[in-house]
Design an enzyme around this catalytic site. Structure first.
Site, mmCIF file in Angstrom:
data_model
loop_
_atom_site.group_PDB
_atom_site.id
_atom_site.type_symbol
_atom_site.label_atom_id
_atom_site.label_comp_id
_atom_site.label_asym_id
_atom_site.label_seq_id
_atom_site.Cartn_x
_atom_site.Cartn_y
_atom_site.Cartn_z
ATOM 1 N N GLN A 275 46.043 28.832 36.091
ATOM 2 C CA GLN A 275 45.293 27.714 36.657
ATOM 3 C C GLN A 275 43.845 27.680 36.170
ATOM 4 O O GLN A 275 43.199 26.639 36.187
ATOM 5 C CB GLN A 275 45.332 27.758 38.173
ATOM 6 C CG GLN A 275 44.657 28.957 38.802
ATOM 7 C CD GLN A 275 44.401 28.766 40.291
ATOM 8 O OE1 GLN A 275 44.664 27.704 40.854
ATOM 9 N NE2 GLN A 275 43.882 29.781 40.934
ATOM 10 N N TRP A 291 36.122 22.684 37.087
ATOM 11 C CA TRP A 291 36.883 21.461 36.863
ATOM 12 C C TRP A 291 36.349 20.673 35.665
ATOM 13 O O TRP A 291 35.789 19.587 35.803
ATOM 14 C CB TRP A 291 36.877 20.619 38.138
ATOM 15 C CG TRP A 291 37.596 21.316 39.270
ATOM 16 C CD1 TRP A 291 38.439 22.380 39.183
ATOM 17 C CD2 TRP A 291 37.539 20.991 40.656
ATOM 18 N NE1 TRP A 291 38.915 22.741 40.412
ATOM 19 C CE2 TRP A 291 38.375 21.908 41.347
ATOM 20 C CE3 TRP A 291 36.859 20.017 41.380
ATOM 21 C CZ2 TRP A 291 38.552 21.869 42.722
ATOM 22 C CZ3 TRP A 291 37.027 19.977 42.761
ATOM 23 C CH2 TRP A 291 37.866 20.889 43.423
ATOM 24 N N ASP A 392 46.589 18.580 41.027
ATOM 25 C CA ASP A 392 46.132 18.882 42.380
ATOM 26 C C ASP A 392 45.373 17.701 42.999
ATOM 27 O O ASP A 392 44.974 16.758 42.320
ATOM 28 C CB ASP A 392 45.225 20.111 42.312
ATOM 29 C CG ASP A 392 45.110 20.854 43.633
ATOM 30 O OD1 ASP A 392 45.700 20.409 44.629
ATOM 31 O OD2 ASP A 392 44.429 21.905 43.653
ATOM 32 N N GLU A 395 43.656 13.601 47.962
ATOM 33 C CA GLU A 395 43.473 13.247 49.372
ATOM 34 C C GLU A 395 42.051 12.836 49.727
ATOM 35 O O GLU A 395 41.817 12.333 50.822
ATOM 36 C CB GLU A 395 43.817 14.461 50.268
ATOM 37 C CG GLU A 395 45.099 15.170 49.928
ATOM 38 C CD GLU A 395 44.886 16.309 48.935
ATOM 39 O OE1 GLU A 395 45.740 17.196 48.882
ATOM 40 O OE2 GLU A 395 43.863 16.298 48.215
ATOM 41 N N ASP A 459 48.495 24.479 50.077
ATOM 42 C CA ASP A 459 47.780 25.746 50.205
ATOM 43 C C ASP A 459 48.156 26.486 51.486
ATOM 44 O O ASP A 459 47.344 26.674 52.398
ATOM 45 C CB ASP A 459 46.274 25.491 50.172
ATOM 46 C CG ASP A 459 45.825 24.911 48.845
ATOM 47 O OD1 ASP A 459 46.586 25.003 47.867
ATOM 48 O OD2 ASP A 459 44.716 24.360 48.787
ATOM 49 N N HIS A 524 51.635 32.314 42.768
ATOM 50 C CA HIS A 524 50.214 31.990 42.817
ATOM 51 C C HIS A 524 49.487 33.254 43.266
ATOM 52 O O HIS A 524 49.920 33.922 44.201
ATOM 53 C CB HIS A 524 49.958 30.855 43.805
ATOM 54 C CG HIS A 524 48.633 30.171 43.637
ATOM 55 N ND1 HIS A 524 47.452 30.846 43.429
ATOM 56 C CD2 HIS A 524 48.300 28.847 43.647
ATOM 57 C CE1 HIS A 524 46.459 29.980 43.312
ATOM 58 N NE2 HIS A 524 46.941 28.764 43.439
#
Length: 667
Positions: A275, A291, A392, A395, A459, A524
């Site tokens: 990731q 990011w 990902d 929201e 998560d 993960h």
């Protein structure tokens, strides 16, 4: 088939001689009005207050029925009812100035309800009120409360908060009824369902919008029709069944060393999910990501060559992306200069706080920004050689932001994750890679089923807590199936790690047992990897992981067939027991599931136990570990670590029965 009949100047809907709904002149059909809501967002979690300014009833004056269509003349506005086989669609006209609608749908006292999104804490929603609003599922306030209770020994992992306190990444204005029908609203604004009344379901929508309902003789028929409306996922790439996708981070040397170690221990490894391929950000919350959607060649030197090397061994490499941009990095500078970011009311880039740091959001309503981000995925990820990624978030769109297309953010908020999934899907399809690579999403709404290739359950906490930990992913997967999303999986052993909330070896092994019997095995390291047991935590865990990955790989033909059925008919891979067994317990069982038609999985969801009480529906079941045959009923079975209680129907497909002969839990 649904029959639409004229009743004087009213109308009736019936199915197979059973009356579904009838209305005569003077019948109040629904209420309309206006209201205003205030949304306060904190790290993706929302508190909502509302003021209703007006509310009035709307009655039927007359109905004009012609064939399968009815035009309803109302005391205000009009409505249309269209019948198409076992589905009805209802639309409304003439309600300008209204943005609220209330109506009731008939219900039986013993009816059960499922869905309204991905629900973690409950499965059967009878007696509950569900708020359909896309949000962050894990919020800081609940974590702090949990940690405080753990510290003083007050946290009971079997106790749940009040249902009204929960939020979810994936909300959808859809529910499935035990009476073999579904309801789906075309509303994009907030929707609320109240399943607490004995004889009706109360529905409230924050816009005037239509809906559809569909019936079937079987639950497979019902979800198949539902997925015609919301969409279906394509089949997964062939390689995803060949073992576990290892969750690894920390750089090239660490990645290669861990892969070699797992292979030496007999693990079936089909992929490596790194990731942090684009860089790492260490914060007070843990080891998070930078990011900026470009290869970090300092952290991962020679990654381009290592991808080719691993691919030659049948091991794919997967990455990560989301619709945010790190404000410290070059891609944000480019996006900001070109006006590609969501704005605040002053015209500045809207910076959203994520745990401990701010980030900018790409404006998915801006065609240039859309194509720019899609181009980044195509070039920096697909052309680079990644075979998949976690897509990902989705929201966090604030309701007070300003969008490029001028739309009201309150009406766009719920649809944001579906737009994000659509962008990723277009990147894959335009690259000619659908069927070779896939991506998995966390957030969702209506249309997400038609664009995303797989969900993951977000998560989850690294514990056995029933509402946030390992048990919670079972009702989450089941509820997704009930609203038409049939491919989902979870991080092995969860993600959310803080202080004394950390992952044990036992949890890792129990979660791996469950995920061996799921569409996809993927690990993960978690938010704080150093606090968590990993797949290589000890020789025992490595040996256990090897065993579970081998079992998963052996199930490949069976899993592929279940995924094919989902792609063709929308019947999810993970299914509720009531799909095939008309028993009261089957309608309420939230912690067992059917994998396809013939495998019954009853994961061990409590710590420090070597037994599991299992409910078996009326059938003949072969206990996978012992070969013992059970009939329907409740039993306590031995389930030490490494021997999960899994059962196969005695009358299963012969191909599956042949597969299970070769499965050996004993090592």
């Amino acid at each position: 088939m649904i029959k639409l009949s004229k009743m004087g100047t009213g109308f009736e809907l019936s199915r197979n001689g059973r009356r579904l709904f009838t209305a005569t002149p003077g019948t109040e059909l629904f209420k309309v009005g206006s209201g205003v809501s205030n949304y306060a967002m904190n790290r993706g979690s929302f508190s909502v207050s509302e003021k209703i300014r007006s509310k009035r009833g709307v009655k039927l004056k007359s109905a004009v029925v012609s064939g399968d269509t009815a035009v309803l003349i109302l005391t205000e506005g009009s409505a249309q009812v269209q019948v198409n086989g076992d589905r009805i669609e209802v639309g409304f006209d003439g309600f300008d100035g209204c943005n609220r609608m209330w109506f009731n749908l008939p219900a039986a006292e013993n009816e059960h309800f499922y869905g309204t999104g991905e629900i973690f804490s409950e499965f059967d929603l009878r007696g509950k009120k569900s708020d359909v609003w896309v949000s962050e599922h894990i919020n800081a306030k609940s974590i702090v409360k949990k940690l405080a209770k753990i510290a003083v020994g007050m946290r009971d992992s079997t106790r749940k908060e009040d249902f009204s306190h929960y939020e979810t990444y994936y909300a959808q204005p859809t529910y499935l009824s035990s009476d073999k029908y579904y309801f789906h609203s075309f509303n994009n604004a907030r929707t609320q369902f109240d399943f607490s009344a004995k004889k009706h379901v109360a529905v409230k929508t924050d816009s005037i919008c239509g809906f559809c309902m569909g019936w079937g003789d079987t639950f497979e028929d019902v979800v198949s029709d539902l997925t015609k409306a919301v969409g279906r996922q394509p089949e997964l790439p062939d390689w995803v069944y060949d073992g576990e996708i290892l969750g690894i981070q920390g750089g090239t040397d660490i990645m290669m060393s861990k892969v070699r170690n797992t292979l030496d221990h007999g693990m079936k490894v089909n992929g490596v999910w790194i990731q942090d391929w684009e860089g790492r950000r260490v914060t007070a919350a843990g080891k998070q990501l930078m990011w900026n959607w470009e290869w970090d060649s300092e952290l991962y030197p020679a990654l381009d060559e290592k991808i080719k090397e691993l691919n030659s061994q049948g091991i794919k490499v997967l990455g990560y992306c989301n619709p945010f941009l790190a404000i410290e990095k070059p891609l944000y500078k480019e996006a900001s200069e070109n006006g590609y970011c969501v704005k605040d009311r002053d015209g500045a880039d809207y910076l959203v706080k994520i745990t401990t740091f701010p980030a900018a959001m790409i404006d998915l309503t801006n065609p240039d920004a859309w194509n720019w981000m899609k181009g980044i995925i195509k070039k920096n990820m697909i052309e680079f050689g990644l075979s998949g990624w976690m897509a990902d978030f989705g929201e966090y769109l604030p309701t007070d932001c300003v969008l490029y297309n001028g739309a009201d953010a309150e009406l766009i908020h719920n649809t944001w994750p579906a737009l994000w999934a659509q962008l990723n899907r277009e990147a894959v399809e335009e690259s000619g890679k659908l069927g070779e690579i896939f991506f998995f999403t966390r957030a969702g709404y209506s249309d997400t089923p038609r664009y995303s290739t797989m969900m993951w359950n977000g998560d989850n906490h690294v514990d056995f807590s029933i509402d946030y930990g390992m048990p919670s992913v079972i009702p989450a997967m089941l509820s997704l199936t009930c609203i038409g999303f049939g491919l989902s999986h979870s991080d092995i052993a969860g993600y959310t790690t803080f202080g004394i909330l950390r992952r044990s070896e036992e949890l890792y092994m129990r979660w791996a047992e469950m995920n061996a019997f799921s569409p996809l095995m993927r690990g993960h390291e978690g938010l704080n990897p150093d606090l968590n047991a990993q797949f290589d935590a000890s020789e025992e865990v490595l040996s256990h992981s090897a065993k579970m990955t081998q079992i998963h790989a052996q199930l490949k033909p069976y899993l592929k067939e279940a995924v094919r059925l989902n792609a063709e008919k929308g019947v999810g891979v993970v299914r509720p027991l009531f799909f095939y067994y008309d028993e009261e317990k089957a309608y309420t069982e939230a912690y067992e599931y059917l994998l396809g038609r013939d495998i019954l999985v009853t994961p061990v969801i409590r710590p420090k136990t070597a037994q599991r009480e299992v409910y078996l529906p009326k059938d003949e079941w072969i206990h996978l570990e012992t070969g013992k045959i059970y009939s329907g009923g409740t039993y306590t079975v031995d389930a030490p670590v490494g021997q999960p209680p899994v059962f196969v129907r005695k009358n299963a497909d012969p191909v599956l029965l042949e597969i299970i002969k070769n499965i050996n839990f004993g090592g």
